[in-house]
Design an enzyme around this catalytic site. Structure first.
Site, mmCIF file in Angstrom:
data_model
loop_
_atom_site.group_PDB
_atom_site.id
_atom_site.type_symbol
_atom_site.label_atom_id
_atom_site.label_comp_id
_atom_site.label_asym_id
_atom_site.label_seq_id
_atom_site.Cartn_x
_atom_site.Cartn_y
_atom_site.Cartn_z
ATOM 1 N N CYS A 263 1.706 0.459 -8.974
ATOM 2 C CA CYS A 263 2.808 0.919 -8.011
ATOM 3 C C CYS A 263 3.965 1.334 -8.888
ATOM 4 O O CYS A 263 4.806 2.245 -8.808
ATOM 5 C CB CYS A 263 3.074 0.019 -7.008
ATOM 6 S SG CYS A 263 3.297 -1.751 -7.661
ATOM 7 N N GLY B 129 0.822 -1.391 0.065
ATOM 8 C CA GLY B 129 0.004 0.074 0.171
ATOM 9 C C GLY B 129 0.900 1.232 -0.057
ATOM 10 O O GLY B 129 2.045 1.210 -0.440
ATOM 11 N N SER B 130 0.312 2.200 0.488
ATOM 12 C CA SER B 130 1.088 3.649 0.507
ATOM 13 C C SER B 130 2.053 3.564 1.405
ATOM 14 O O SER B 130 2.211 2.792 2.443
ATOM 15 C CB SER B 130 -0.060 4.647 0.792
ATOM 16 O OG SER B 130 -0.418 4.439 1.979
ATOM 17 N N GLU C 132 5.678 -3.543 0.595
ATOM 18 C CA GLU C 132 5.807 -3.244 -0.817
ATOM 19 C C GLU C 132 4.812 -2.018 -1.080
ATOM 20 O O GLU C 132 3.679 -1.924 -0.890
ATOM 21 C CB GLU C 132 4.841 -4.182 -1.506
ATOM 22 C CG GLU C 132 5.668 -5.563 -1.193
ATOM 23 C CD GLU C 132 6.876 -5.585 -2.371
ATOM 24 O OE1 GLU C 132 7.087 -4.681 -3.396
ATOM 25 O OE2 GLU C 132 7.514 -6.836 -2.403
ATOM 26 N N GLY D 205 2.777 2.196 5.133
ATOM 27 C CA GLY D 205 3.565 1.548 5.652
ATOM 28 C C GLY D 205 4.648 1.946 6.761
ATOM 29 O O GLY D 205 5.036 1.108 7.506
HETATM 30 P P1 NAD Z 1 -3.480 2.255 1.285
HETATM 31 O O1 NAD Z 1 -1.911 2.467 1.908
HETATM 32 O O2 NAD Z 1 -4.402 3.187 1.569
HETATM 33 O O3 NAD Z 1 -4.059 0.822 1.894
HETATM 34 C C1 NAD Z 1 -3.430 -0.259 1.619
HETATM 35 C C2 NAD Z 1 -3.879 -1.344 2.649
HETATM 36 O O4 NAD Z 1 -3.293 -1.019 3.983
HETATM 37 C C3 NAD Z 1 -5.179 -1.167 2.991
HETATM 38 O O5 NAD Z 1 -5.888 -2.657 3.060
HETATM 39 C C4 NAD Z 1 -5.614 -0.529 3.934
HETATM 40 O O6 NAD Z 1 -6.904 -0.831 4.758
HETATM 41 C C5 NAD Z 1 -4.327 -1.096 4.874
HETATM 42 N N1 NAD Z 1 -4.111 0.148 6.033
HETATM 43 C C6 NAD Z 1 -3.916 1.367 5.901
HETATM 44 N N2 NAD Z 1 -3.557 2.124 7.059
HETATM 45 C C7 NAD Z 1 -3.349 0.847 8.016
HETATM 46 C C8 NAD Z 1 -2.652 0.753 9.234
HETATM 47 N N3 NAD Z 1 -2.404 1.689 10.064
HETATM 48 N N4 NAD Z 1 -2.856 -0.497 9.589
HETATM 49 C C9 NAD Z 1 -2.674 -1.551 8.923
HETATM 50 N N5 NAD Z 1 -3.409 -1.607 7.839
HETATM 51 C C10 NAD Z 1 -3.589 -0.306 7.174
HETATM 52 O O7 NAD Z 1 -3.137 2.133 -0.019
HETATM 53 P P2 NAD Z 1 -4.110 2.003 -1.407
HETATM 54 O O8 NAD Z 1 -4.563 3.080 -1.715
HETATM 55 O O9 NAD Z 1 -5.001 0.763 -1.335
HETATM 56 O O10 NAD Z 1 -2.998 1.383 -2.625
HETATM 57 C C11 NAD Z 1 -2.289 2.511 -3.475
HETATM 58 C C12 NAD Z 1 -1.088 2.378 -2.830
HETATM 59 O O11 NAD Z 1 -0.361 1.036 -2.700
HETATM 60 C C13 NAD Z 1 -0.019 3.185 -3.681
HETATM 61 O O12 NAD Z 1 1.020 4.031 -3.107
HETATM 62 C C14 NAD Z 1 0.816 2.085 -4.449
HETATM 63 O O13 NAD Z 1 1.962 2.590 -4.996
HETATM 64 C C15 NAD Z 1 0.983 0.999 -3.250
HETATM 65 N N6 NAD Z 1 1.068 -0.075 -4.152
HETATM 66 C C16 NAD Z 1 2.549 -0.759 -3.877
HETATM 67 C C17 NAD Z 1 2.851 -1.995 -4.342
HETATM 68 C C18 NAD Z 1 4.195 -2.587 -4.282
HETATM 69 O O14 NAD Z 1 4.397 -3.733 -4.590
HETATM 70 N N7 NAD Z 1 5.150 -1.630 -4.018
HETATM 71 C C19 NAD Z 1 1.803 -2.578 -5.135
HETATM 72 C C20 NAD Z 1 0.673 -2.073 -5.233
HETATM 73 C C21 NAD Z 1 0.202 -0.954 -4.616
#
Ligand code: NAD
Length: 517
Positions: A303, A247-248, A269, A252
């Site tokens: 991503c 995720g973001s 990731e 992370g």
């Molecule tokens: P996001 O960070 O908003 O959410 C991702 C996940 O994390 C969700 O399931 C969310 O509920 C969970 N989450 C959020 N805050 C949390 C916390 N404090 N504790 C535990 N879980 C939590 O991201 P998004 O908008 O769903 O996805 C887009 C982002 O993901 C972009 O930044 C993209 O670059 C990244 N991404 C990276 C990869 C990679 O492999 N590097 C792959 C796909 C997406």
């Protein structure tokens, strides 16, 4: 019948995947989905409510963890190649359901149907890879310094692996983790994005069928649903030795601290800010294809999407004109209609971030060469469709340094040597994917050298987006440092043990230490 045609067969797909209007947990607690508040999943394609899912409460979570922990005791004892056979069967089920699942991915997330199918294909590929790997989870054998001793290392499963995934790859990222974790002997608890919960339910239904058919405990694959608070149940839980979070970067940083505070392991990731360097020796036609696909594919919500194009001044105008022409040909609309190139963004919040980025780049002194804008009217009722945009900008602009999850491409000019382009490319906080377009061997090798790209992925003459499962996938710096998928990424799902065996009647100590009694 007509409605069915308009909805591109999505109702049939939902039925075949066992996704109901309201999806709730099973009363036994086995791989419990939840009994909490309802999460509604609306399609960004047409704004329609697809279905609802009950979220996971803390009490539900405790049941899930019990189920998973107890399943681990059975699963870890099964020889790894037999676990590989189960993963192979899972891949077969995915082959059967490929079209339905690809369609759901497209309808719930908004990527094109072709990309939805591609995502399911990636799941199949990683399962095939994992099935082979199940016979190769090997450690090393070392020579002992003591006579009559043998020393080697072996890998054992960790236990419960927690998987937190992002909306943009709503099924593949889970499978990259879970297929490897399963052959390693782990059980998995998955929290999909709250924006794509139905994809989670569909995958869980497919996995459950396979485990049931083999008389294996369903707890090997568990699903929990909800927002970050449900994710936190796992990140704070000492019974979950590894958290794999996609995720973001913002997310992370929080997850890394939570998991580190209890000395757990995390695999991160996170966000990217990917660039293609275009040198004077680049093939312009290939560059344009790679850059356009990288920037507008998945509506810029990968991503690995291309966000920056670093172009040598000598060919800058030529590349710019070719890109502007190519953007004129883009068709934006329903991603289930295969004649369209670009589908919607995930939600209206994402549209607002896209609009903010376009304002910000102009405020900082940039120049929009393809203006962009939000689409409205027939076919665009969800309010999530935007036009891909291109802006001329400077590398140091704040907005250029930031990942905007939308189809906005920044053109940056460099002069002089390729080193200058590499400096620009590396001078961001993120380090996921990078590419160089050049037919000059020296430039290509400099880009790949120790003084070259600082990213986890560095490509020559292909774009930044799209990776094969055979290589380890992930990035450096604020992308989090994790590696998933191919190569030796499996090692993160296991614990390493060093074993020394003495087959003599003496007890010599290491380092020649004497301890005579
Ligand atoms: P996001 O960070 O908003 O959410 C991702 C996940 O994390 C969700 O399931 C969310 O509920 C969970 N989450 C959020 N805050 C949390 C916390 N404090 N504790 C535990 N879980 C939590 O991201 P998004 O908008 O769903 O996805 C887009 C982002 O993901 C972009 O930044 C993209 O670059 C990244 N991404 C990276 C990869 C990679 O492999 N590097 C792959 C796909 C997406």
């Amino acid at each position: 019948m007509q409605a069915e045609t308009v909805r591109f067969g999505i109702d049939k797909a939902l039925e075949s995947l066992g996704v109901k209007a309201v999806n709730e947990g099973t009363s036994t607690g086995a791989n419990h989905f939840g009994s909490g508040d309802l999460i509604a999943s609306y399609s960004p394609v047409d704004g329609q409510l697809i279905a609802q899912v009950k979220s996971t409460t803390k009490t539900d979570y405790e049941k899930v963890l019990e189920t998973a922990t107890s399943a681990f005791k059975t699963w870890r004892l099964m020889p790894a190649p037999q676990r590989g056979e189960i993963v192979r069967q899972f891949a077969d089920k995915l082959r059967e359901k490929k079209e339905a699942l690809g369609k759901l991915v497209s309808y719930e997330m908004g990527k094109s149907y072709q990309e939805g199918l591609g995502e399911v294909q990636e799941m199949i590929d990683i399962c095939d890879f994992a099935a082979g790997l199940s016979r190769q989870l090997h450690g090393l054998t070392m020579h002992s310094e003591r006579p009559g001793h043998r020393m080697y290392e072996q890998y054992h499963p960790l236990g419960v692996v927690g998987i937190i995934s992002a909306f943009n790859f709503p099924v593949a990222v889970w499978s990259w983790n879970t297929a490897l974790a399963w052959v390693c002997g782990d059980v998995c608890v998955w929290k999909p994005s709250e924006k794509t919960p139905l994809c989670g339910i569909a995958c869980q239904n497919i996995a459950s069928e396979v485990f049931k058919a083999n008389n294996l405990p369903e707890g090997i694959s568990c699903l929990i649903n909800g927002d970050y608070q449900v994710g936190e149940f796992m990140t704070k839980d000492t019974r979950v030795p590894l958290i794999s979070a996609t995720g973001s970067t913002r997310m992370g940083k929080i997850v890394a601290q939570e998991v580190a505070a209890r000395l757990g392991k995390s695999l991160l990731e996170l966000g990217g800010n990917n660039a293609i360097i275009v040198t004077p020796d680049a093939d312009i036609k290939m560059t344009v294809i790679g850059a356009v696909f990288g920037a507008v594919g998945t509506a810029g919500q990968r991503c690995t999407s291309t966000r920056r194009l670093i172009i040598h001044e000598s060919i800058y105008d030529q590349v710019k004109t070719a890109l502007v022409d190519a953007y004129k040909q883009l068709r934006i609309g329903n991603p289930l209609d295969q004649t369209n190139h670009v589908g919607p963004l995930i939600d209206v919040e994402a549209v607002n971030l896209y609009k903010k980025a376009l304002t910000a780049v102009v405020d900082e002194g940039g120049n929009l060469v393809v203006e962009g804008g939000v689409l409205s009217g027939e076919g665009y009722e969800s309010g999530c469709y935007v036009k891909p945009a291109i802006a001329e900008a400077q590398p140091e602009f704040k907005i250029v340094q930031h990942e905007t999850f939308a189809p906005v491409l920044y053109l940056l000019k460099y002069s002089g040597d390729v080193e200058n382009a590499i400096d620009i490319q590396n001078n961001v906080a993120q380090g996921l994917s990078s590419a160089i377009m050049t037919n000059n061997l020296r430039e290509a090798e400099r880009f790949l050298s120790v003084a070259g790209s600082d990213c986890g992925i560095a490509n020559v003459n292909i774009g930044t987006s799209g990776a094969e499962i055979g290589g380890a996938f992930g990035g450096e710096k604020e992308t989090g440092g994790g590696r998933e998928s191919g190569s030796d990424a499996w090692k993160v799902y296991m614990r390493r043990q060093t074993n020394t065996i003495n087959y003599t009647t003496e007890l010599p100590l290491a380092q020649g230490i004497k301890f005579d009694l």
